[in-house]
Motif scaffolding. Structure first.
Motif, PDB file in Angstrom:
ATOM      1  N   VAL A  42       0.824  -1.208   0.000  1.00  0.00           N
ATOM      2  CA  VAL A  42       0.000   0.000   0.000  1.00  0.00           C
ATOM      3  C   VAL A  42       0.860   1.262   0.000  1.00  0.00           C
ATOM      4  O   VAL A  42       0.444   2.294  -0.549  1.00  0.00           O
ATOM      5  N   ARG A  43       2.045   1.214   0.578  1.00  0.00           N
ATOM      6  CA  ARG A  43       2.906   2.400   0.552  1.00  0.00           C
ATOM      7  C   ARG A  43       3.321   2.726  -0.882  1.00  0.00           C
ATOM      8  O   ARG A  43       3.337   3.890  -1.291  1.00  0.00           O
ATOM      9  N   GLU A  46       0.198   4.105  -2.625  1.00  0.00           N
ATOM     10  CA  GLU A  46      -0.112   5.468  -2.217  1.00  0.00           C
ATOM     11  C   GLU A  46       0.830   6.470  -2.869  1.00  0.00           C
ATOM     12  O   GLU A  46       0.415   7.567  -3.251  1.00  0.00           O
ATOM     13  N   ARG A  47       2.071   6.102  -3.002  1.00  0.00           N
ATOM     14  CA  ARG A  47       3.060   7.015  -3.586  1.00  0.00           C
ATOM     15  C   ARG A  47       2.843   7.210  -5.082  1.00  0.00           C
ATOM     16  O   ARG A  47       2.928   8.330  -5.587  1.00  0.00           O
ATOM     17  N   GLN A  78      -1.902   6.819  -5.752  1.00  0.00           N
ATOM     18  CA  GLN A  78      -2.656   7.733  -4.878  1.00  0.00           C
ATOM     19  C   GLN A  78      -4.088   7.261  -4.646  1.00  0.00           C
ATOM     20  O   GLN A  78      -4.553   7.188  -3.530  1.00  0.00           O
ATOM     21  N   SER A  86      -7.479  -0.394   0.012  1.00  0.00           N
ATOM     22  CA  SER A  86      -7.736   0.754  -0.846  1.00  0.00           C
ATOM     23  C   SER A  86      -7.033   1.977  -0.277  1.00  0.00           C
ATOM     24  O   SER A  86      -6.519   1.951   0.843  1.00  0.00           O
ATOM     25  N   ASP A  87      -7.019   3.071  -1.071  1.00  0.00           N
ATOM     26  CA  ASP A  87      -6.568   4.326  -0.481  1.00  0.00           C
ATOM     27  C   ASP A  87      -7.479   4.645   0.696  1.00  0.00           C
ATOM     28  O   ASP A  87      -8.651   4.275   0.718  1.00  0.00           O
ATOM     29  N   ALA A  88      -6.944   5.332   1.694  1.00  0.00           N
ATOM     30  CA  ALA A  88      -7.615   5.432   2.988  1.00  0.00           C
ATOM     31  C   ALA A  88      -8.970   6.122   2.924  1.00  0.00           C
ATOM     32  O   ALA A  88      -9.822   5.907   3.792  1.00  0.00           O
ATOM     33  N   ARG A  97      -6.626   0.498   8.642  1.00  0.00           N
ATOM     34  CA  ARG A  97      -5.933   1.552   7.903  1.00  0.00           C
ATOM     35  C   ARG A  97      -6.713   2.865   7.924  1.00  0.00           C
ATOM     36  O   ARG A  97      -6.359   3.811   7.208  1.00  0.00           O
ATOM     37  N   TRP A 148      -7.810   6.478   8.966  1.00  0.00           N
ATOM     38  CA  TRP A 148      -7.046   7.592   9.495  1.00  0.00           C
ATOM     39  C   TRP A 148      -7.339   7.820  10.979  1.00  0.00           C
ATOM     40  O   TRP A 148      -8.504   7.832  11.397  1.00  0.00           O
ATOM     41  N   TYR A 182      -4.437  15.634  -0.745  1.00  0.00           N
ATOM     42  CA  TYR A 182      -4.887  14.353  -0.198  1.00  0.00           C
ATOM     43  C   TYR A 182      -3.677  13.581   0.312  1.00  0.00           C
ATOM     44  O   TYR A 182      -3.214  12.620  -0.296  1.00  0.00           O
ATOM     45  N   ASP A 183      -3.201  14.015   1.437  1.00  0.00           N
ATOM     46  CA  ASP A 183      -1.956  13.499   2.009  1.00  0.00           C
ATOM     47  C   ASP A 183      -2.146  13.407   3.518  1.00  0.00           C
ATOM     48  O   ASP A 183      -2.519  14.393   4.165  1.00  0.00           O
TER      49      ASP A 183
END
Length: 614
Positions: free
Chosen positions: A84-85, A88-89, A92, A108-110, A192, A194, A432-433
């Motif tokens: 996932v890292r 995400e990088r 996204q 999935s993305d968070a 995962r 936030w 979106y970070d």
């Protein structure tokens, strides 16, 4: 790794032998959607062709990355495990499926910006990028509809949480991890999701300024690291997009600034002024009259009833006639700079229950008479209970509220923009970070209210742009040079004369009816009298289809019931169109050979009755 933009996955129930007839139907659905089958052990997986060649047997892909189609060509070659890292990088917004021979993991993305859905069946579970693919495999899942989801759609312009129109089809939960094993079946956790801090009253202005400088520098350096070309920037004239434009220009990057909407609006004029100051090429595009009504089936195919169909305005990027490009998008200011958090009233943050009541209470004035429109009783308590359950118990009230803003309030807009622009633009969204969101969650309330600290910081960092007023500051002139200021002054005087003659409410209503309001998004938001008449005419054609697909009965005299608690019917009419157009889309795509339901003879509407009586 396989990179794709659409997938269909079937997970068998432990100890369940797949029915050959059902598997043939699954294969037929996958083929009809243009998906290719992938050998993945006991799983049944089909994916849309991507830019990279498929691994050849006997190689078994460890990971499948589901991302937006125009992002796929920009993904670097994976030199190690794809986790996932990495996603995400580089992606996204994504869904990542990994199979190690013993366990399938889906993450999935968070926030859940790349849609994916799941439904349980008698034989197992279906996962797919598109709801329509799930329903094509199991048509019975289309009903019953979810009454809470439909009410969310009407009041919030989008369906919140993990709900969809269909009670048995769910969106993947934000921040969730789904795990499946042949012996244990499917399980889900929210590990995962936030976890945001609480506001820090001790944070000083100097601390904020220093950290905001560092965060923006990091985000823009990261976004522009590979000098993406061709590059555009969505410039609305607000603070968020002008900040990204100025930071890009400061790094020697000159993106093409694109403004969507009528050129006479304050947003478009502010955008043109900002582009002039920065020396950026700028193009403005008014929306076509049929930008929404002319492509309802296409928009319903994209949105699947989950967001306001008028968000299809983003599809106007195709009207610029540009090649596929990468576009910086700054939409997120409602949350990161505090304007949305400032809506909390005293006492709203006393508890999570109070936060849930505050959220529903803020949106409830946009609710129509549900029973009078589609025969669905309004249930505000059910909405509050659903929001409260989704807030969870792992965060303090304000932190949970900010997280809800990202997962629900903001996602409905962003997903609409992403989906509608996917064929023409790859959106780069620096805001979106998680680190940046965490920083803003720590800002004290005094700095959030009215975006006080953000405005002060922006004026110090970019003083010339700080002189251009925000489009919502109606008492200030946007133009910074002559003779543009003189022209703007004359226009303002004409508006004031009309305002004195007609009155503010009547003038605003007249401009809306003409489709020429001062708000940049009013064109595609279907506010003109012509658009309203078209909607009501279409709804009579959709009446039998709503009944067949969703079991909803459009009431004979529904038009007066569309008026919400503010005395307006524009938003409820759009949401009704969103729901009805989706029903029509399913009617055409799931059973194209079935044409037993024909549009009914149109009954007299309240308006027709009034005209006949007069």
């Amino acid at each position: 790794m396989i990179a794709t933009s659409r997938f269909l996955l079937w997970l068998p129930r432990p100890g369940k032998t797949p029915d050959p007839a059902w598997l043939r139907r699954w294969q037929s659905v996958a083929a009809r959607a243009g998906l290719e089958a992938v050998e993945w052990g006991p799983l049944r997986l089909a994916v849309a062709p991507g830019p990279a060649p498929r691994p050849q047997p006997p190689a078994v892909p460890i990971a499948v990355l589901d991302a937006w189609p125009l992002r796929l060509p920009h993904l670097p070659a994976a030199t190690g495990p794809v986790d996932v890292r990495w996603a995400e990088r580089h992606a996204q917004m994504f869904n990542l499926l990994r199979w190690d021979g013993r366990q399938l993991t889906v993450e999935s993305d968070a926030i859940g910006l790349k849609p994916a859905h799941v439904a349980e069946t008698a034989d197992g579970w279906l996962m797919a990028s598109a709801i329509a693919d799930i329903l094509a495999c199991e048509p019975a899942l289309a009903r019953p509809v979810d009454p809470v989801a439909i009410q969310f759609l009407f009041i919030g312009r989008g369906i919140w949480e993990d709900r969809t129109v269909h009670q048995q089809v769910r969106r993947l939960k934000a921040g969730a991890v789904y795990r499946w094993t042949p012996d244990g079946g499917l399980s889900v956790t929210r590990e995962r999701r936030w976890q945001l801090p609480v506001p820090e009253p001790a944070m000083s202005w100097d601390d904020f300024r220093r950290q905001q400088d560092a965060q923006i520098t990091r985000l823009m350096d990261q976004t522009l690291a590979d000098r993406p070309e061709p590059l555009a920037l969505s410039l609305s004239g607000g603070y968020d997009s002008r900040l990204l434009a100025s930071e890009a220009a400061a790094r020697g990057v000159r993106p093409l600034a694109l403004t969507f909407g009528a050129a006479h609006t304050r947003e478009a004029r502010a955008a043109a002024e900002i582009a002039r100051i920065l020396g950026l090429p700028h193009r403005s595009l008014p929306y076509r009259r049929d930008i929404i009504l002319g492509q309802l089936d296409r928009l319903s195919d994209w949105f699947e009833g989950c967001v306001d169909v008028s968000l299809g305005q983003a599809a106007a990027v195709e009207d610029f006639g540009l090649p596929p490009l990468r576009m910086i998008q700054g939409f997120a200011g409602d949350v990161i700079a505090g304007s949305f958090t400032a809506r909390l009233k005293p006492g709203d943050d006393a508890s999570l229950d109070a936060i849930a009541r505050s959220i529903v209470g803020y949106y409830w004035p946009t609710a129509p008479d549900f029973a009078g429109v589609i025969g669905l009783p309004a249930d505000r308590e059910a909405l509050e209970a659903s929001v409260r359950a989704d807030l969870g118990d792992d965060s303090p009230p304000v932190s949970a509220f900010i997280r809800w803003c990202w997962e629900d309030h903001l996602r409905r807009y962003t997903c609409g923009l992403l989906v509608a622009s996917q064929s023409a633009a790859d959106l780069l969204m620096p805001y979106y970070d998680l680190d940046y969101v965490t920083f803003w969650a720590r800002v004290p309330m005094e700095g959030l209210r009215h975006r006080a600290w953000f405005k002060r910081w922006f004026a110090e960092r970019h003083p010339e742009l700080g002189q251009v007023p925000h489009p919502e500051a109606l008492d200030q002139m946007i133009a910074q040079t002559q003779p543009a200021r003189a022209v703007e002054w004359v226009g303002r005087q004409c508006y004031k004369v009309a305002e004195r003659l007609l009155g503010t409410p009547r003038l605003a209503a007249t401009l809306r009816a003409l489709g020429r309001t001062t708000y940049i998004y009013d064109g595609p938001n279907l506010t003109s009298r012509w658009h309203q008449q078209q909607i009501f005419q279409m709804m009579e054609d959709y009446r039998p289809i709503l009944r067949q697909q969703f079991g909803l009965e459009l009431q004979p005299d529904y038009i007066p019931a569309l008026t919400d608690k503010r005395g307006k019917n524009t938003q409820p009419a759009r949401m009704l169109l969103t729901l009805a157009a989706y029903a029509g889309h399913l009617h055409r795509t799931l059973a194209p050979e079935d044409r037993t339901v024909q549009p009914a003879e149109r009954p007299e509407t309240a308006r027709q009755k009034a005209e006949a009586a007069s």
